[in-house]
Design a protein around this motif. Structure first.
Motif, PDB file in Angstrom:
ATOM      1  N   GLU A  15      60.449 -61.993  -4.362  1.00 50.26           N
ATOM      2  CA  GLU A  15      59.046 -62.364  -4.637  1.00 50.26           C
ATOM      3  C   GLU A  15      58.835 -62.444  -6.145  1.00 50.26           C
ATOM      4  OE1 GLU A  15      55.036 -61.098  -2.780  1.00 50.26           O
ATOM      5  OE2 GLU A  15      56.501 -59.572  -2.243  1.00 50.26           O
TER       6      GLU A  15
ATOM      7  N   TRP B 294      56.361 -62.436  -9.474  1.00 49.56           N
ATOM      8  CA  TRP B 294      55.077 -61.977  -9.990  1.00 49.56           C
ATOM      9  C   TRP B 294      54.952 -62.413 -11.436  1.00 49.56           C
ATOM     10  CZ3 TRP B 294      52.012 -58.958  -6.684  1.00 49.56           C
ATOM     11  CH2 TRP B 294      52.654 -58.519  -5.518  1.00 49.56           C
TER      12      TRP B 294
ATOM     13  N   LEU C 105      53.897 -52.609 -10.258  1.00 53.07           N
ATOM     14  CA  LEU C 105      54.369 -52.833  -8.894  1.00 53.07           C
ATOM     15  C   LEU C 105      54.831 -51.550  -8.196  1.00 53.07           C
ATOM     16  CD1 LEU C 105      56.203 -56.266  -9.245  1.00 53.07           C
ATOM     17  CD2 LEU C 105      53.883 -55.819  -8.455  1.00 53.07           C
TER      18      LEU C 105
ATOM     19  N   GLU D 267      43.860 -60.637 -12.428  1.00 53.27           N
ATOM     20  CA  GLU D 267      45.178 -60.052 -12.117  1.00 53.27           C
ATOM     21  C   GLU D 267      45.027 -58.892 -11.130  1.00 53.27           C
ATOM     22  OE1 GLU D 267      47.593 -59.275 -15.620  1.00 53.27           O
ATOM     23  OE2 GLU D 267      47.838 -61.425 -15.967  1.00 53.27           O
TER      24      GLU D 267
ATOM     25  N   ASP E 204      42.650 -58.595  -8.907  1.00 50.59           N
ATOM     26  CA  ASP E 204      42.343 -59.192  -7.600  1.00 50.59           C
ATOM     27  C   ASP E 204      43.605 -59.665  -6.905  1.00 50.59           C
ATOM     28  OD1 ASP E 204      39.687 -58.779  -7.825  1.00 50.59           O
ATOM     29  OD2 ASP E 204      39.176 -60.822  -8.474  1.00 50.59           O
ATOM     30  N   GLU E 205      44.469 -60.339  -7.692  1.00 49.24           N
ATOM     31  CA  GLU E 205      45.672 -60.888  -7.063  1.00 49.24           C
ATOM     32  C   GLU E 205      46.577 -59.766  -6.556  1.00 49.24           C
ATOM     33  OE1 GLU E 205      48.338 -63.534  -9.204  1.00 49.24           O
ATOM     34  OE2 GLU E 205      49.669 -63.421  -7.425  1.00 49.24           O
ATOM     35  N   LEU E 206      46.707 -58.723  -7.371  1.00 46.07           N
ATOM     36  CA  LEU E 206      47.558 -57.601  -6.961  1.00 46.07           C
ATOM     37  C   LEU E 206      47.016 -56.963  -5.684  1.00 46.07           C
ATOM     38  CD1 LEU E 206      48.205 -56.157 -10.494  1.00 46.07           C
ATOM     39  CD2 LEU E 206      50.006 -56.648  -8.837  1.00 46.07           C
ATOM     40  N   ARG E 207      45.704 -56.747  -5.656  1.00 45.18           N
ATOM     41  CA  ARG E 207      45.108 -56.117  -4.468  1.00 45.18           C
ATOM     42  C   ARG E 207      45.290 -57.014  -3.259  1.00 45.18           C
ATOM     43  NH1 ARG E 207      39.684 -54.239  -7.392  1.00 45.18           N
ATOM     44  NH2 ARG E 207      40.590 -52.572  -8.601  1.00 45.18           N
ATOM     45  N   HIS E 208      45.089 -58.316  -3.476  1.00 46.74           N
ATOM     46  CA  HIS E 208      45.230 -59.298  -2.414  1.00 46.74           C
ATOM     47  C   HIS E 208      46.645 -59.269  -1.825  1.00 46.74           C
ATOM     48  CE1 HIS E 208      44.386 -62.989  -0.273  1.00 46.74           C
ATOM     49  NE2 HIS E 208      45.492 -63.517  -0.758  1.00 46.74           N
ATOM     50  N   ARG E 209      47.628 -59.027  -2.698  1.00 48.69           N
ATOM     51  CA  ARG E 209      49.013 -58.995  -2.226  1.00 48.69           C
ATOM     52  C   ARG E 209      49.438 -57.576  -1.830  1.00 48.69           C
ATOM     53  NH1 ARG E 209      52.267 -62.881  -6.427  1.00 48.69           N
ATOM     54  NH2 ARG E 209      54.062 -62.398  -5.096  1.00 48.69           N
ATOM     55  N   GLY E 210      48.443 -56.700  -1.707  1.00 48.61           N
ATOM     56  CA  GLY E 210      48.697 -55.370  -1.153  1.00 48.61           C
ATOM     57  C   GLY E 210      49.241 -54.333  -2.127  1.00 48.61           C
ATOM     58  N   VAL E 211      49.102 -54.570  -3.442  1.00 45.67           N
ATOM     59  CA  VAL E 211      49.623 -53.606  -4.420  1.00 45.67           C
ATOM     60  C   VAL E 211      48.534 -52.581  -4.768  1.00 45.67           C
ATOM     61  CG1 VAL E 211      50.573 -53.339  -6.757  1.00 45.67           C
ATOM     62  CG2 VAL E 211      51.209 -55.322  -5.366  1.00 45.67           C
TER      63      VAL E 211
END
Ligand code: IMP
Length: 435
Positions: A44, A46, A56, A78, A80-87
């Motif tokens: 993946e 990032w 991560l 950034e 938002d994207e991390l949370r969206h991808r479950g981080v």
């Protein structure tokens, strides 16, 4: 501490990410979203601009220090994207003293470059220079100001006042409306509230408890505001000394300074580049190395490894170890050149980095030619799996610079990394144990 030993884009993000596993905290201390790093983990990809590289790892303390200039729009995106991808991003801390990039900083960056015309710096147009200029002029707006509407508004008015003339072309731009800037930034404040902290004390506490803290530099030594190729530099200091200022620790708190360099050279934007390859070979390196900016997508200029500049970077940073990345990109070249001195316009030879801009602009590299290797080395996982000529190349670097190479990277993946004998021998006793 992880610092860039060239013109940025050396792969600091990958190395920091790798070491972060054993660290208790990772802190960024300068630059802003002009930086960009790509981390490939389990296939993946990032891409980050502001986020410290350890993010991560679930819950890892990741700090944006006071020396960073923060564009809160980019930071919240950034997050938002991390949370969206479950981080899990609960470990992020942002210094209340860090300065903010405001919409007018980006406009001034654009206008400044346009005004310079052919002499332009080739900035990332992210507002970095104007934000640091406001900080030095003491009209900057800081992260803590996001939490107080009255103060925020007052400070925006004060910051805009001296820029009226320069911003005249943008007079009708809705992005300059006082009320909307204030509202937009207050909303960022609400979003970031849980992450805003006294990060200096946080780092002191970690160090007092003998924990491992990684300081993650952005850009590289040759882009340093004081020691780089001024004016073709960034507006902060990417060298090791700045980590103290940009985080609030003293020089004696730093145990290790690892310089990251590619096996060749690249640079984005304008400015002197004595080992630049303009022709086919330069293009081949660009394609093979994927040398296109993470932040702006611009093509990077490519060239041979510049050992004069690297030795300069080693001294500027009190470098204790060297990490070489992208060694795989050089596979398949019959001969590989390394620059060991410069020749000036008048024929003068420079063994050390020339301080004078004019000299540097006209200097060209003098090279030693080493034998290349044809094998694909991207699957090598230990030094003895490397072809003899690749090892000889690394040995030449190490001896010239006088700093041991501890890690070698042969691809973007986390696993495409190997510790050298020097790294294995010393790492367990060092601040950061070998993986
Ligand atoms: P600024 O930092 O956007 O003001 O740009 C100043 C110079 O630094 C330009 O030449 C940019 O291309 C360069 N620069 C800034 N950040 C980076 C980076 O992360 N990697 C490589 N070059 C950078």
């Amino acid at each position: 501490m992880i610092v860039g030993a060239q013109w940025g884009d050396e792969g600091k993000g990958k190395i920091t990410d790798l070491l972060a596993e054993r660290a208790d905290a990772v802190i960024r201390f300068q630059g802003g979203n002009n930086a960009g790093h790509t981390i490939v983990r389990n296939g993946e990809t990032w891409k980050f601009h502001l986020m410290p590289s350890g993010i991560l790892y679930p819950g890892k303390t990741c700090v944006i220090g006071n020396g960073v200039v923060v564009d809160p729009k980019v930071l919240t995106e950034e997050l938002d994207e991390l949370r969206h991808r479950g981080v899990d991003t609960s470990g992020l801390r942002v210094s209340a003293n860090a300065h903010l990039i405001m919409p007018y900083h980006m406009m001034l960056d654009d206008a400044g470059e346009a005004r310079l015309g052919k002499l332009k710096i080739g900035t990332t147009r992210r507002g970095i220079g104007p934000a640091y200029a406001d900080k030095a002029s003491r009209i900057g707006i800081r992260v803590q100001d996001l939490l107080d509407e009255k103060i925020l508004k007052k400070k925006i008015v004060a910051a805009l006042e001296p820029k009226r003339l320069a911003l005249r072309p943008f007079a009708r731009d809705p992005r300059l409306d006082l009320q909307s800037i204030t509202e937009e930034y207050l909303a960022y404040g609400r979003r970031l509230y849980e992450h805003i902290a006294d990060t200096t004390t946080l780092v002191w506490d970690r160090l007092d408890d003998d924990q491992i803290v990684i300081f993650e530099g952005a850009q590289g030594a040759l882009l340093d505001l004081d020691h780089g190729t001024y004016p073709f530099v960034t507006s902060s200091n990417p060298i090791a000394a700045a980590a103290c200022i940009g985080s609030g620790v003293g020089p004696k708190d730093i145990d290790e300074v690892w310089g990251i360099c590619k096996a060749y050279s690249t640079r984005v934007g304008s400015g002197p580049f004595p080992t630049e390859l303009d022709g086919e070979l330069g293009e081949e390196l660009r394609q093979r190395g994927g040398e296109f900016g993470t932040t702006t997508g611009r093509s990077r200029r490519t060239g041979w490894l510049d050992l004069v500049a690297l030795r300069y970077a080693a001294r500027l940073n009190s470098m204790t170890a060297l990490v070489v990345t992208k060694l795989d990109v050089l596979s398949g070249l019959d001969k590989i050149k390394v620059c060991t001195s410069y020749r000036g316009e008048d024929g003068a030879v420079f063994e050390t980095y020339p301080y004078h801009q004019t000299v540097l602009h006209h200097a060209s590299g003098e090279y030693v030619e080493l034998d290349g290797w044809s094998e694909d080395i991207s699957d090598a996982r230990s030094e003895d799996e490397l072809p003899e000529n690749a090892r000889a190349y690394l040995r030449f670097m190490e001896e010239f610079i006088g700093v041991p190479i501890v890690l070698i990277s042969v691809g973007p993946g986390r696993e495409q990394t190997m510790w050298t004998a020097a790294g294995l021998e010393t790492a367990p006793g060092r601040a950061i144990p070998a993986a």
